[in-house]
Design an enzyme around this catalytic site. Structure first.
Site, PDB file in Angstrom:
ATOM      1  N   CYS A 121      74.845   7.618  -5.205  1.00  0.00           N
ATOM      2  CA  CYS A 121      74.723   7.194  -3.668  1.00  0.00           C
ATOM      3  C   CYS A 121      75.466   7.463  -3.122  1.00  0.00           C
ATOM      4  CB  CYS A 121      73.984   6.384  -4.396  1.00  0.00           C
ATOM      5  SG  CYS A 121      72.882   6.217  -2.065  1.00  0.00           S
ATOM      6  N   ILE A 122      76.191   8.100  -1.637  1.00  0.00           N
ATOM      7  CA  ILE A 122      76.939   7.453  -1.155  1.00  0.00           C
ATOM      8  C   ILE A 122      76.616   7.465   0.228  1.00  0.00           C
ATOM      9  CG2 ILE A 122      77.287  10.046  -1.241  1.00  0.00           C
ATOM     10  CD1 ILE A 122      79.818  10.324  -0.256  1.00  0.00           C
TER      11      ILE A 122
ATOM     12  N   GLN B 139      81.460   7.932  10.630  1.00  0.00           N
ATOM     13  CA  GLN B 139      80.630   9.527  10.042  1.00  0.00           C
ATOM     14  C   GLN B 139      81.846  10.362  11.102  1.00  0.00           C
ATOM     15  OE1 GLN B 139      76.715   9.995   9.842  1.00  0.00           O
ATOM     16  NE2 GLN B 139      76.232   8.861   9.213  1.00  0.00           N
TER      17      GLN B 139
ATOM     18  N   TYR C  99      85.894  10.226   6.606  1.00  0.00           N
ATOM     19  CA  TYR C  99      85.485   9.298   5.481  1.00  0.00           C
ATOM     20  C   TYR C  99      84.042  10.014   3.847  1.00  0.00           C
ATOM     21  CZ  TYR C  99      88.269   6.070   7.649  1.00  0.00           C
ATOM     22  OH  TYR C  99      88.694   4.823   9.047  1.00  0.00           O
ATOM     23  N   GLY C 100      83.554  10.961   4.165  1.00  0.00           N
ATOM     24  CA  GLY C 100      82.691  11.341   2.967  1.00  0.00           C
ATOM     25  C   GLY C 100      83.323  11.875   2.346  1.00  0.00           C
TER      26      GLY C 100
ATOM     27  N   GLU D 222      74.662  12.654  -8.258  1.00  0.00           N
ATOM     28  CA  GLU D 222      73.100  12.457  -8.683  1.00  0.00           C
ATOM     29  C   GLU D 222      72.197  13.422  -7.629  1.00  0.00           C
ATOM     30  OE1 GLU D 222      72.278   8.363  -9.559  1.00  0.00           O
ATOM     31  OE2 GLU D 222      69.855   9.264  -8.245  1.00  0.00           O
TER      32      GLU D 222
END
Ligand code: ACO
Length: 299
Positions: free
Chosen positions: A167-168, A175, A179-180, A201
């Site tokens: 999970c991220i 945002q 960073y993502g 996942e």
């Protein structure tokens, strides 16, 4: 069935205050009563404990000595370059960041609180309470006050499917700053250290899919540029820790793959690689300095 019930639940908490940020929430999250029926929750940014009233949060903060996530600091960004006299007015540098590894079993309540918070921005994940089998990698910006949570990803200690990320999340105020991408890159660096390939996942959210597609594209094109000799799908996968089916999907989306007698053939010239790289040159990229990553695989 359970997932469906969760999904159809109506969003309860409309907003959260966390450190210096106020955020509107996106989805339902199963905070326990009486917190679940609050319009707004007030969170301690270090413990992620939640309160119904600002006053109670302030009372907690007066006693709370923690200034970082529970867990081990496994990465710290390099110091900014020494003052460059040629830069007038100072260059724009990224704030210092750190990554903490938090064990779901050792810091159960913190990790449960993190899952509850992140569910407010995720519509299909159902992990909240059984955090023992997971490690949490929490990204923070550091300033004089402390380490401020920016986002995180979770990772199963032993994934039967070979997932390197469960999970991220990047919290909304942070945002679209890269960073993502940093979190995704970090998850693959851990896989490289384990000597395995990995994949996130499924299912991916729309934003998750966009972010992964962008990461995969960049990584694969970089490898194709570096290695002028012809590379196989397996070579690319070995170098990037990206699973072969994700490599194939990405090459297909770039029309850089052909089929010949049932085999995949990468069909690409350096000119085409350079052209593709040019179109994605605007990507925000926060580098990971591998010398500053202190981590060993979970045992
Ligand atoms: N609209 C269009 N593109 C976007 C948006 C958006 N709202 N947000 C990010 N992107 C693109 C960026 O432009 C960038 O692409 P580029 O490099 O080609 O320019 C790419 O996605 C990554 O951008 P970052 O700034 O690195 O990512 P960010 O910090 O915004 O985090 C994330 C991305 C984690 C998916 C964030 O949007 C988020 O937390 N969303 C809510 C939770 C979620 O959906 N998580 C993924 C679930 S799937 C899973 O967990 C396995």
């Amino acid at each position: 069935e359970k997932e469906h019930q969760e999904k159809t639940k109506v969003k309860n908490i409309q907003g959260v205050e966390l450190g210096r940020h106020e955020m509107d929430t996106w989805y339902y999250s199963p905070y326990p009563e009486p917190y679940a029926s609050c319009h707004k929750l007030f969170l301690c940014e270090y413990t992620l404990k939640y309160f119904r009233k600002k006053k109670t949060l302030l009372r907690h903060l007066a006693k709370c000595t923690l200034r970082h996530p529970a867990g081990d600091e496994i990465y710290r960004s390099p110091p900014p370059p020494a003052n460059d006299p040629t830069v007038v007015g100072g260059a724009v540098t990224n704030p210092p960041i750190s990554m903490f590894e938090v064990d779901g079993k050792k810091s159960k309540v913190y990790c449960q609180n993190l899952c509850l918070l992140s569910k407010l921005f995720l519509d299909h994940k159902t992990l909240y309470y059984d955090v023992d089998p997971f490690l949490f990698y929490v990204l923070c910006e550091k300033d004089a006050q402390g380490y401020h949570i920016v986002g995180y990803f979770s990772k199963e200690k032993n994934s039967a499917e070979g997932n390197n990320l469960a999970c991220i999340l990047t919290l909304p105020p942070y945002q679209r700053k890269g960073y993502g991408r940093f979190l995704i890159a970090f998850s693959y660096e851990l896989s490289k250290k384990e000597g395995r390939v990995g994949s996130p996942e499924r299912p991916l959210s729309d934003l998750g899919a966009v972010s992964y597609r962008s990461y995969w594209t960049r990584e694969i094109l970089d490898v194709l540029r570096e290695h002028k000799a012809s590379l196989s799908i397996k070579d690319i996968s070995d170098k990037t820790a990206i699973r072969t089916d994700d490599v194939v999907k990405t090459l297909e989306s770039l029309s850089l793959i052909k089929y010949w007698k049932g085999d995949h053939i990468i069909s690409v010239t350096q000119k085409i690689v350079e052209e593709h790289l040019k179109t994605i040159a605007t990507q925000k990229n926060i580098e990971i300095d591998l010398n500053r990553l202190h981590w060993a695989p979970y045992r």
